[in-house]
Design a protein around this motif. Structure first.
Motif, PDB file in Angstrom:
ATOM      1  N   THR A 151       0.891  -1.331   0.018  1.00 27.16           N
ATOM      2  CA  THR A 151       0.099  -0.048   0.059  1.00 27.16           C
ATOM      3  C   THR A 151       0.767   1.370  -0.017  1.00 27.16           C
ATOM      4  O   THR A 151       0.811   2.148  -0.850  1.00 27.16           O
ATOM      5  N   LEU A 152       2.077   1.341   0.924  1.00 24.78           N
ATOM      6  CA  LEU A 152       2.699   2.572   1.071  1.00 24.78           C
ATOM      7  C   LEU A 152       3.597   2.415  -0.387  1.00 24.78           C
ATOM      8  O   LEU A 152       3.966   3.869  -0.796  1.00 24.78           O
ATOM      9  N   LEU A 153       4.044   1.481  -0.981  1.00 24.13           N
ATOM     10  CA  LEU A 153       4.707   1.688  -2.108  1.00 24.13           C
ATOM     11  C   LEU A 153       3.738   2.218  -3.269  1.00 24.13           C
ATOM     12  O   LEU A 153       4.223   3.090  -4.115  1.00 24.13           O
ATOM     13  N   ALA A 154       2.349   1.767  -3.323  1.00 25.52           N
ATOM     14  CA  ALA A 154       1.816   2.206  -4.425  1.00 25.52           C
ATOM     15  C   ALA A 154       1.514   3.652  -4.191  1.00 25.52           C
ATOM     16  O   ALA A 154       1.421   4.564  -5.150  1.00 25.52           O
ATOM     17  N   GLN A 155       1.289   4.291  -2.945  1.00 21.74           N
ATOM     18  CA  GLN A 155       1.459   5.422  -2.612  1.00 21.74           C
ATOM     19  C   GLN A 155       2.444   6.490  -3.018  1.00 21.74           C
ATOM     20  O   GLN A 155       2.148   7.759  -3.567  1.00 21.74           O
ATOM     21  N   ALA A 156       3.546   5.821  -3.337  1.00 28.07           N
ATOM     22  CA  ALA A 156       4.584   6.581  -3.591  1.00 28.07           C
ATOM     23  C   ALA A 156       4.929   6.280  -5.442  1.00 28.07           C
ATOM     24  O   ALA A 156       6.008   6.690  -5.596  1.00 28.07           O
ATOM     25  N   GLY A 157       4.093   5.245  -5.837  1.00 29.87           N
ATOM     26  CA  GLY A 157       4.090   5.063  -7.312  1.00 29.87           C
ATOM     27  C   GLY A 157       5.338   4.148  -7.488  1.00 29.87           C
ATOM     28  O   GLY A 157       6.033   4.132  -8.473  1.00 29.87           O
ATOM     29  N   LEU A 158       5.443   3.345  -6.651  1.00 31.40           N
ATOM     30  CA  LEU A 158       6.513   2.223  -6.527  1.00 31.40           C
ATOM     31  C   LEU A 158       5.802   0.653  -6.685  1.00 31.40           C
ATOM     32  O   LEU A 158       4.571   0.950  -6.215  1.00 31.40           O
ATOM     33  N   SER A 159       6.491  -0.024  -6.993  1.00 32.70           N
ATOM     34  CA  SER A 159       5.896  -1.450  -7.169  1.00 32.70           C
ATOM     35  C   SER A 159       6.437  -2.423  -6.336  1.00 32.70           C
ATOM     36  O   SER A 159       7.815  -2.422  -6.062  1.00 32.70           O
ATOM     37  N   ALA A 160       5.736  -3.411  -5.776  1.00 26.97           N
ATOM     38  CA  ALA A 160       6.139  -4.493  -5.065  1.00 26.97           C
ATOM     39  C   ALA A 160       6.846  -5.410  -5.801  1.00 26.97           C
ATOM     40  O   ALA A 160       6.677  -5.318  -6.881  1.00 26.97           O
TER      41      ALA A 160
END
Length: 521
Positions: A403-412
């Motif tokens: 979720t936090l990665l997505a908020q920063a535009g990053l991918s898991a």
């Protein structure tokens, strides 16, 4: 709403903290005005559950977004694999300054090293996993004894964290970098820490003591000061976003609130849980044993025990004091975000690593217990610009990283098992999970069935099923009709069959998919 461009992320964690031991969680006694204020501007997750209700396994699951059976830290005593990918490392590699301040517990504290050695000596020689090629001392960074002997230099990448300031252990007996700081203050830690350093105090509970550690030297204060200094430094470098974890070792037992927080609450103000007098007629043997032993049962360490009313009220009052001290600290940190001009671009998360029975069903602490008191955790996520609210959607500790990665535009990365909960941040009626899967393994034969404890749980919106290895009994609760989990539906074979199938499918879904194939052989 699209993710903020390069938001800062501040994760505030507590240790062994139930969601209903906060004001925003419905508690009318404990004073948490700063957390309540944060909750009013956050999305509150009312059904956030752990992947494992024990410290090291679930902290490792939070940062790796993988189940303990996959990342390998199945119970306290196994340091998290040096190679494993974490979401802090993904942030680090994307240009973030990453920091962990306070209790980390991804490696062993070695508090009970002699006990663990006796247990592991009984296991088969050798191991299927060979760590001999790892750097010497790779799993020794959180060793309490080492921190007493030296100011431990941390590696430049500690599970993805580039800046690390450790507070190791619990309550007024912490070590780590904090221990060396006490020495720098001209303080001999042995004179103010633990049972030998405590003020005389006639307590009905062995889990409470009146600490000599003053407020200004207590670990909670130290972590807050370190976090404050960190934020001041980051405010001077606005072009580099940060991911910071500020992790408090309280309100984990023993309960040792310092100074004014010690007498802040009266034991009489602590309410006994509705389930306190559970007779455990259809419960597993370890519950029945604890209730039968009562006040004469095992009262040390981390083992489940059945407290008397006076013990429970005393522990509750002192735990509330620890929580209020944390709340004051959180108020200072959030206030500093605002005064430094960081609040408009900083996502703030509040959560804990697991819960505590705290008198639910007549027992205390954790270990071999998958009641909601242990598996549910507080979770607040404040995203600037988002509408606040609350959601009853099931979420797991695994979901925080994606979720936090997505908020920063990053991918898991491939192999992470969490689900991006971004839809819930803007739509409280959405759902992302149909069930929660929980693992727990222990070194001890808690059930006394001839094998170390191993249990698995699946929780849906309306049902919980828990099964044990070596014990034929189950725990099966209809959470709609019986939200307090008082009536074990052991005779409902239809519901048992449905949930057993659900558990089997969940087990299959959580099998490891990593590493990726490189070719067709």
């Amino acid at each position: 709403m699209s993710p903020m461009p390069q938001p800062n992320i501040l994760i505030i964690m507590t240790d062994q903290h139930r969601p209903d031991h906060t004001g925003f969680g419905g508690n009318r006694v404990v004073q948490t005005p700063h957390l309540d204020a944060l909750a009013k501007k956050s999305m509150r997750f009312d059904q956030a559950h752990v992947a494992n209700p024990i410290c090291m396994p679930n902290r490792s699951s939070i940062f790796t977004s993988r189940m303990p059976s996959l990342h390998g830290t199945r119970y306290n005593g196994i340091a998290l694999d040096w190679r494993v990918e974490t979401f802090p490392r993904i942030f680090k590699n994307a240009g973030y300054h990453t920091a962990h301040l306070g209790k980390c517990h991804l490696q062993n504290m070695n508090v009970m090293a002699s006990v663990a050695k006796r247990q592991t000596d009984q296991m088969a020689p050798g191991d299927a996993i060979n760590f001999s090629h790892y750097p010497p001392g790779w799993d020794d960074y959180e060793n309490l004894a080492r921190h007493k002997q030296e100011r431990v230099q941390m590696p430049l990448d500690y599970y993805g964290f580039t800046e690390v300031d450790l507070v190791v252990a619990h309550s007024d007996q912490c070590g780590g970098h904090y221990y060396q700081w006490l020495l720098d203050q001209g303080v001999d830690p042995t004179t103010i820490q633990g049972e030998t350093g405590a003020w005389p105090y006639d307590s009905p509970s062995h889990m409470t003591r009146r600490t000599r550690t003053p407020v200004e030297l207590y670990p909670t204060h130290y972590i807050t000061e370190v976090a404050s200094s960190f934020l001041q430094t980051r405010a001077k470098q606005p072009d580099t976003p940060f991911l910071a974890v500020v992790s408090y070792p309280d309100p984990h037992h023993p309960f040792t609130p310092p100074g004014k927080y010690f007498d802040m609450y009266s034991p009489a103000d602590f309410s006994l849980p509705d389930t306190y007098r559970d007779t455990h007629t259809h419960s597993a043997p370890h519950y029945q044993k604890a209730i039968k032993q009562g006040p004469s049962g095992l009262r040390r360490g981390v083992n489940m025990f059945a407290p008397t009313e006076s013990e429970l009220r005393e522990m509750g009052a002192k735990e509330y004091g620890m929580i209020s001290m944390i709340d004051d600290s959180i108020g200072a940190i959030v206030g500093q975000l605002e005064s430094l001009g960081l609040s408009e671009n900083t996502i703030v998360v509040f959560t804990s690593d697991h819960g505590d029975m705290f008198g639910d069903h007549g027992v205390m602490l954790k270990g071999g217990m998958h009641y909601a008191g242990c598996t549910r955790v507080p979770l607040l996520v404040h995203v600037p610009g988002n509408q606040p609210g609350s959601t009853g959607s099931l979420v797991s500790s695994l979901d925080l990283g994606p979720t936090l990665l997505a908020q920063a535009g990053l991918s898991a990365v491939y192999g992470m098992q969490g689900i991006d909960a971004t839809p819930l941040l803007t739509d409280s009626t959405a759902t992302i999970r149909d069930e929660i899967f929980i693992e727990e393994d222990q070194l001890n034969d808690i059930l006394q069935v001839g094998t170390p404890l191993r249990m698995r749980t699946v929780i849906t919106e309306d049902t919980r099923l828990t099964v044990y290895q070596g014990y034929d009994g189950i725990e099966l609760f209809d959470l709609r009709e019986d939200p307090n989990e008082m009536h074990n539906r052991v005779d409902d074979k239809v519901l048992q069959a449905q949930m057993t199938e659900r558990l089997m499918r969940t087990l299959m879904e959580t099998n490891d998919l990593s590493p990726k194939p490189t070719a067709f052989a």
